[in-house]
Design a protein around this motif. Structure first.
Motif, mmCIF file in Angstrom:
data_model
loop_
_atom_site.group_PDB
_atom_site.id
_atom_site.type_symbol
_atom_site.label_atom_id
_atom_site.label_comp_id
_atom_site.label_asym_id
_atom_site.label_seq_id
_atom_site.Cartn_x
_atom_site.Cartn_y
_atom_site.Cartn_z
ATOM 1 N N GLY A 191 0.836 -1.193 0.000
ATOM 2 C CA GLY A 191 0.000 0.000 0.000
ATOM 3 C C GLY A 191 0.870 1.240 0.000
ATOM 4 O O GLY A 191 1.776 1.380 -0.829
ATOM 5 N N ASP A 192 0.633 2.134 0.956
ATOM 6 C CA ASP A 192 1.412 3.371 1.051
ATOM 7 C C ASP A 192 2.624 3.229 1.950
ATOM 8 O O ASP A 192 3.319 4.219 2.220
ATOM 9 C CB ASP A 192 0.519 4.499 1.590
ATOM 10 N N THR A 193 2.895 2.017 2.420
ATOM 11 C CA THR A 193 4.019 1.787 3.323
ATOM 12 C C THR A 193 5.155 1.076 2.596
ATOM 13 O O THR A 193 4.935 0.096 1.878
ATOM 14 C CB THR A 193 3.588 0.942 4.534
ATOM 15 N N LEU A 194 6.342 1.581 2.782
ATOM 16 C CA LEU A 194 7.547 0.958 2.233
ATOM 17 C C LEU A 194 8.290 0.277 3.373
ATOM 18 O O LEU A 194 8.726 0.937 4.317
ATOM 19 C CB LEU A 194 8.443 2.019 1.581
ATOM 20 N N TRP A 195 8.404 -1.039 3.305
ATOM 21 C CA TRP A 195 9.178 -1.792 4.287
ATOM 22 C C TRP A 195 10.586 -1.987 3.730
ATOM 23 O O TRP A 195 10.760 -2.585 2.666
ATOM 24 C CB TRP A 195 8.527 -3.143 4.565
ATOM 25 N N ILE A 196 11.581 -1.469 4.455
ATOM 26 C CA ILE A 196 12.950 -1.480 3.945
ATOM 27 C C ILE A 196 13.930 -1.877 5.040
ATOM 28 O O ILE A 196 13.680 -1.643 6.232
ATOM 29 C CB ILE A 196 13.318 -0.102 3.360
ATOM 30 N N PRO A 254 9.221 0.209 8.596
ATOM 31 C CA PRO A 254 8.155 0.782 7.770
ATOM 32 C C PRO A 254 8.327 2.291 7.598
ATOM 33 O O PRO A 254 8.602 3.019 8.555
ATOM 34 C CB PRO A 254 6.893 0.475 8.578
ATOM 35 N N VAL A 255 8.139 2.742 6.365
ATOM 36 C CA VAL A 255 8.301 4.163 6.028
ATOM 37 C C VAL A 255 7.052 4.646 5.297
ATOM 38 O O VAL A 255 6.498 3.929 4.455
ATOM 39 C CB VAL A 255 9.541 4.364 5.131
ATOM 40 N N PHE A 276 10.596 9.770 8.320
ATOM 41 C CA PHE A 276 9.392 9.244 7.676
ATOM 42 C C PHE A 276 9.045 7.842 8.160
ATOM 43 O O PHE A 276 8.100 7.231 7.658
ATOM 44 C CB PHE A 276 9.586 9.250 6.154
ATOM 45 N N ALA A 277 9.825 7.330 9.120
ATOM 46 C CA ALA A 277 9.530 6.012 9.682
ATOM 47 C C ALA A 277 8.194 6.062 10.425
ATOM 48 O O ALA A 277 7.852 7.075 11.054
ATOM 49 C CB ALA A 277 10.647 5.573 10.618
ATOM 50 N N ILE A 278 7.451 4.983 10.361
ATOM 51 C CA ILE A 278 6.150 4.903 11.035
ATOM 52 C C ILE A 278 6.383 4.351 12.442
ATOM 53 O O ILE A 278 6.564 3.138 12.625
ATOM 54 C CB ILE A 278 5.183 4.016 10.236
ATOM 55 N N GLY A 279 6.398 5.248 13.410
ATOM 56 C CA GLY A 279 6.776 4.888 14.775
ATOM 57 C C GLY A 279 5.944 3.781 15.388
ATOM 58 O O GLY A 279 6.472 2.912 16.090
ATOM 59 N N ALA A 280 4.657 3.775 15.111
ATOM 60 C CA ALA A 280 3.771 2.777 15.716
ATOM 61 C C ALA A 280 4.114 1.366 15.270
ATOM 62 O O ALA A 280 3.807 0.394 15.972
ATOM 63 C CB ALA A 280 2.323 3.093 15.367
ATOM 64 N N LEU A 281 4.769 1.245 14.107
ATOM 65 C CA LEU A 281 5.145 -0.072 13.587
ATOM 66 C C LEU A 281 6.646 -0.325 13.705
ATOM 67 O O LEU A 281 7.161 -1.304 13.149
ATOM 68 C CB LEU A 281 4.729 -0.194 12.108
#
Length: 346
Positions: A39-44, A62-63, A85-90
């Protein structure tokens, strides 16, 4: 046929990442990175982590991809700090996304693999890289991107060269990027391109380990972790190429700018006195290599990489070396200092 789920693709990506990370001809130490768009999340892959650990450690971060791409388009310096831009909750461990996150975000394909393939690097340091790659990659949708510092500058360079359908990038003085819609397709493309770019390594003599042990005695230096690392000092052309300067970013980060080469008859102390510093590695032509006693496993991996790369460079080719300014830019870059700090204990 049902669509492959994100979870299945992530499992496949982890497995492939571990395989890539275990192959020193594809990536070394904390270099290289892989990603999956969900989706809109980039896992790197997280900065400072090793791809070989992808099945045993949680190395993916996750970004938020949309805001990151907007920052790149605006040339916003924040794009050079992907942790913003990292998604802190994940991301409960607070890991930083890879320095190369912008590269992965720019590629529209779902799966992106960035490797420091020694066959690619040995070509990407030559001034004739683009012409030679054109000959070898006929039928591949690829683009050549001249060297720019990893991060936002490289992302901008890629944006200038990227065309619809491009799924392979050769990064000057850096490495290879391949992209596809599935992990399986990306894997096939990676190995196809590696095969097309393959060049045999020059044969070398056997290292003189007795002489090296004598040189290392009471010096604070030791033999390399991998015997293959000696090859750069055992081939006159490889040694000449290494002594002339830095060829790619990770060399500078893990080993310092350039390579220290001992002169005839010099001991370790003589080299240190002449240079005014104790280099991470010292090449003793005709004998082999010594590593500083506190050199990290990342440094050992990069010394092996130097031997593997230089052994494949066309000895008649003109080479592009990183400039003094480019070396300094890497050494003093916060993102690389962070990655190096993570690897000092590895």
């Amino acid at each position: 046929m049902p669509t492959t789920t994100d979870a299945q693709e992530m499992a496949a990506l982890r497995a492939l990442s571990a395989t890539i990370g275990a192959d020193p001809h594809l990536t070394q130490a904390a270099g290289g990175n892989t990603s999956l768009k969900a989706g809109d999340t980039l896992w790197i892959k997280a900065s400072g982590t090793w791809l070989k650990d992808a099945l045993t450690d949680d190395i993916m971060v996750p970004v938020a991809m949309g805001p990151l791409l907007e920052a790149v388009e605006r040339r916003d310096p924040t794009a050079d700090k992907p942790q913003a831009f990292a998604i802190g909750a994940l991301n409960p461990r607070g890991l930083r996304p890879s320095i190369e996150t912008t590269v992965h975000a720019l590629m529209p394909q779902r799966v992106v693999l960035h490797v420091h393939c020694v066959n690619t690097i040995s070509l990407a340091v030559q001034t004739d890289c683009e012409a030679e790659a054109t000959r070898r990659l006929d039928g591949v949708a690829w683009a050549y991107v001249p060297y720019r510092r990893p991060g936002l500058p490289l992302a901008q360079g890629i944006a200038e060269r990227l065309r619809p359908g491009t799924d392979v990038l050769i990064l000057g003085n850096h490495g290879l990027v391949v992209a596809a819609e599935t992990v399986a397709e990306a894997e096939r493309l990676l190995y196809r391109v590696r095969s097309l770019l393959a060049r045999p390594a020059r044969e070398t003599a056997i290292p003189d380990t007795a002489a090296l042990r004598a040189l290392a005695r009471d010096s604070g230096y030791r033999l390399p972790a991998e015997a293959e690392a000696h090859a750069v000092a055992l081939d006159a052309d490889s040694c000449r190429i290494a002594e002339a300067g830095s060829l790619y970013p990770d060399h500078v980060i893990f080993l310092g700018p350039g390579s220290a080469v001992a002169r005839p008859g010099e001991q370790v102390a003589d080299v240190v006195a002449r240079l005014g510093t104790d280099p991470v590695a010292i090449l003793f032509p005709g004998a082999g290599v010594l590593m500083r006693g506190d050199a990290s496993s990342g440094a050992d991996a990069m010394q092996r990489c130097l031997a593997d790369v230089t052994a494949r460079v066309d000895i008649t080719a003109r080479l592009n070396y990183l400039t003094a300014a480019e070396n300094d830019e890497l050494v003093n870059w916060d993102a690389e200092q962070y990655r190096q700090k993570l690897n000092t204990a590895v």
